[in-house]
Design a protein around this motif. Structure first.
Motif, short mmCIF file in Angstrom:
data_model
loop_
_atom_site.label_atom_id
_atom_site.label_comp_id
_atom_site.label_asym_id
_atom_site.label_seq_id
_atom_site.Cartn_x
_atom_site.Cartn_y
_atom_site.Cartn_z
N ARG A 77 0.84 -1.19 0.00
CA ARG A 77 0.00 0.00 0.00
C ARG A 77 0.88 1.24 0.00
N LYS A 78 0.44 2.23 -0.74
CA LYS A 78 1.21 3.45 -0.88
C LYS A 78 1.07 4.32 0.37
N ASP A 174 -3.77 5.13 -8.19
CA ASP A 174 -3.71 3.93 -7.35
C ASP A 174 -5.09 3.52 -6.86
N GLU A 175 -5.95 4.49 -6.59
CA GLU A 175 -7.29 4.18 -6.12
C GLU A 175 -8.15 3.64 -7.26
#
Length: 293
Positions: A77-78, A174-175
Motif C-alpha cells: 500500500r502506498k 492507485d485508487e
C-alpha cells in the motif's frame, strides 16, 4: 514420532501444490467445498504481490504431501513516506496427527517486523491463541446499516465501475486501480458523484450467519473513510435496493453516527500485529475478495 521428525519440513506453497493444498483445506474446513479453495488458490497464484514475499503462504510437507497450510496474502500500500507491506494471515489448518508442528507455520509466517499482519476471520475459539501471539483487536464487531433510511445528498448519483474500464475520472491512479482490480474479483466497485466530488467504494455480497438479521446484505470492502459512507449512504442504499440488497455490513467498534442500523459484537472481530494499525473500512486485497465471502 521420531520418524515424522526426519521427514516433515516447512516450506513455501508453490503453484504446483494447489490441488493438494485444496484437498487439505477441504478436509479442514467442513463448510467449504473443494472448488471454493481451488478457485481461490488459483486466483491468489495469479495476482500481483510484493517481490521478495511468499506468493501463497507456507505448508508442512510430509514426504511431498501437505499436512498443514497457512495461506498468506501479501499486498503493498502506498504512503507518503514509503510503501507499506501488509499480510493477511488466512485459512490455517494442520492435520490432527501433525498438530505438534503447527508452531512452525505460525512462527515463520509472522517473523518480519516491518510487516503489518492482519487476521480478519478469527473464530471465537481461537481468540485467546491469537492474543497470546501478540495480536490486538482493531475491530470488535459489525454495524449492519440500512442505508436507504439515511440521508441522501443532493444530486448524488452512483456509477458502476466494470473490470474492463480503461480509467475512472476523478480518482487518483492507485485508487482507480484498486476499484478496477476488485471489480475483476467480482466485487461491486462504484463511485458516488456529488457536489463533494468522486467518492469510491467497493462492496461484496455478504455471507450472512446466525446471530445477524437475515437481510439481503453487502459487505463494505473499501472506502476512504467510514464518514464518506455515512455521507453517501442514502444514494448507495437506493442504488442497492433496486438490486434487492437492503443492508450493508461495516467493520465497527460501536454504533456509527449518521447511520440507521444495528451494532453487534457476535461477529466481525479482527486482529492485527505490527507497526501499523489497520483502519476501519478497508478490507481490500484480503481473503474476503481473493477467496470470496
Amino acid at each position: 514420532m521420531s520418524s515424522l521428525k526426519s521427514t516433515i519440513r516447512c516450506r513455501e506453497i508453490t503453484p504446483a501444490d494447489l490441488e493438494a493444498v485444496a484437498d487439505l483445506l477441504t478436509r479442514g474446513f467442513s463448510g467449504r467445498r473443494r472448488g471454493y479453495w481451488l478457485e481461490g488458490l488459483r486466483r491468489q497464484a495469479a495476482r500481483e504481490f510484493p517481490a521478495g514475499y511468499p506468493r501463497l503462504g507456507y505448508m508442512l510437507d510430509h514426504d511431498g504431501t501437505p499436512v498443514g497450510a497457512l495461506l498468506l496474502i501479501y499486498s503493498e500500500r502506498k504512503s507518503q513516506a514509503q510503501p507499506q507491506i501488509w499480510c493477511n494471515l488466512s485459512s490455517w489448518y494442520v492435520a490432527p496427527a501433525f498438530r505438534n508442528y503447527a508452531p512452525m507455520l505460525t512462527k515463520i509466517a509472522q517473523r518480519l517486523g516491518h510487516v503489518s499482519y492482519v487476521n480478519i476471520s478469527a473464530a471465537r475459539t481461537t481468540w485467546p491463541i491469537i492474543e497470546a501471539q501478540g495480536f490486538g483487536a482493531y475491530c470488535k464487531g459489525l454495524f449492519l446499516s440500512v442505508p436507504a433510511l439515511s440521508h441522501t445528498e443532493r444530486r448524488a448519483r452512483v456509477e458502476i465501475v466494470s473490470g474492463d474500464s480503461a480509467m475512472i475520472d476523478g480518482l487518483p491512479a492507485d485508487e482507480a486501480a484498486l476499484l478496477l482490480r476488485h471489480a475483476r474479483y467480482r466485487c461491486l466497485s462504484i463511485v458516488v458523484r456529488s457536489e463533494r466530488g468522486a467518492i469510491p467504494f467497493v462492496l461484496q455480497p455478504a455471507r450472512m450467519r446466525r446471530g445477524l438479521i437475515p437481510l439481503p446484505a453487502m459487505q463494505l470492502v473499501y472506502c476512504r473513510d467510514v464518514a464518506d459512507y455515512a455521507a453517501c449512504a442514502g444514494a448507495i442504499g437506493w442504488f442497492l435496493a433496486k438490486r434487492a440488497k437492503i443492508a450493508v455490513l461495516i467493520d465497527a467498534n460501536g454504533p456509527l453516527p449518521g447511520l440507521v442500523g444495528l451494532y453487534t459484537e457476535r461477529r466481525g472481530r479482527k486482529y492485527f500485529k505490527g507497526p501499523r494499525r489497520p483502519r476501519l473500512g478497508d478490507l481490500s486485497d484480503t481473503e474476503l475478495v481473493v477467496y470470496g465471502p
